[in-house]
Motif scaffolding. Sequence first.
Motif, PDB file in Angstrom:
ATOM      1  N   ASP A  24       0.948  -1.081  -0.198  1.00  0.00           N
ATOM      2  CA  ASP A  24       0.193   0.184   0.219  1.00  0.00           C
ATOM      3  C   ASP A  24       0.880   1.161  -0.061  1.00  0.00           C
ATOM      4  N   TRP A  25       2.079   1.448   0.967  1.00  0.00           N
ATOM      5  CA  TRP A  25       2.816   2.390   0.850  1.00  0.00           C
ATOM      6  C   TRP A  25       3.416   2.724  -0.476  1.00  0.00           C
ATOM      7  N   ILE A  26       4.069   1.569  -1.030  1.00  0.00           N
ATOM      8  CA  ILE A  26       4.778   1.832  -2.392  1.00  0.00           C
ATOM      9  C   ILE A  26       3.777   2.500  -3.246  1.00  0.00           C
ATOM     10  N   GLY A  27       2.446   1.854  -3.375  1.00  0.00           N
ATOM     11  CA  GLY A  27       1.529   2.636  -4.479  1.00  0.00           C
ATOM     12  C   GLY A  27       1.108   4.048  -4.129  1.00  0.00           C
ATOM     13  N   GLU A  28       0.861   4.279  -2.838  1.00  0.00           N
ATOM     14  CA  GLU A  28       0.326   5.582  -2.226  1.00  0.00           C
ATOM     15  C   GLU A  28       1.604   6.639  -2.574  1.00  0.00           C
ATOM     16  N   ASN A  29       2.645   6.241  -2.537  1.00  0.00           N
ATOM     17  CA  ASN A  29       4.013   7.115  -2.598  1.00  0.00           C
ATOM     18  C   ASN A  29       4.557   7.284  -4.103  1.00  0.00           C
ATOM     19  N   GLY A  30       3.818   6.592  -5.104  1.00  0.00           N
ATOM     20  CA  GLY A  30       4.198   6.802  -6.427  1.00  0.00           C
ATOM     21  C   GLY A  30       5.374   5.858  -6.800  1.00  0.00           C
ATOM     22  N   TYR A  31       5.704   4.854  -6.106  1.00  0.00           N
ATOM     23  CA  TYR A  31       6.851   3.722  -6.447  1.00  0.00           C
ATOM     24  C   TYR A  31       6.079   2.756  -7.287  1.00  0.00           C
ATOM     25  N   GLU A  32       6.966   1.746  -7.817  1.00  0.00           N
ATOM     26  CA  GLU A  32       6.626   0.499  -8.609  1.00  0.00           C
ATOM     27  C   GLU A  32       7.611  -0.464  -8.169  1.00  0.00           C
ATOM     28  N   LYS A  33       7.303  -1.783  -8.039  1.00  0.00           N
ATOM     29  CA  LYS A  33       8.362  -2.821  -7.753  1.00  0.00           C
ATOM     30  C   LYS A  33       8.965  -3.127  -9.024  1.00  0.00           C
ATOM     31  N   THR A  34      10.523  -3.325  -8.758  1.00  0.00           N
ATOM     32  CA  THR A  34      11.397  -3.498  -9.876  1.00  0.00           C
ATOM     33  C   THR A  34      12.067  -4.853  -9.535  1.00  0.00           C
ATOM     34  N   GLY A  35      11.852  -5.749  -8.811  1.00  0.00           N
ATOM     35  CA  GLY A  35      12.584  -7.045  -8.527  1.00  0.00           C
ATOM     36  C   GLY A  35      11.634  -7.904  -7.551  1.00  0.00           C
ATOM     37  N   PRO A  36      12.163  -8.956  -7.119  1.00  0.00           N
ATOM     38  CA  PRO A  36      11.820  -9.968  -6.119  1.00  0.00           C
ATOM     39  C   PRO A  36      11.927  -9.296  -4.676  1.00  0.00           C
TER      40      PRO A  36
END
Length: 73
Positions: free
Chosen positions: A31-43
């Motif tokens: 939730d924090w990742i999405g709400e703060n404008g980030y996206e996952k780049t790896g495992p």
Amino acid sequence: MLYKREGCTAASVLHCGPYEGIQAAYRALYDWIGENGYEKTGPDREVYLNCPDTVPSLADLRMEIAVPVIKKA
């Protein structure tokens, strides 16, 4: 928490307590990742800071979850 390590930026959370509650920590982190404008780049990475055999209570377990991220354009 957001930090840079070994050439990448990672979002992380410290889970405290029994492993059965780990899904709540993952949910909060994603939730924090999405709400703060980030996206996952790896495992995802899990670091077990202690183990059930070495703590007096399962409430004392500690585990870090880290997800490499990049700021969305």
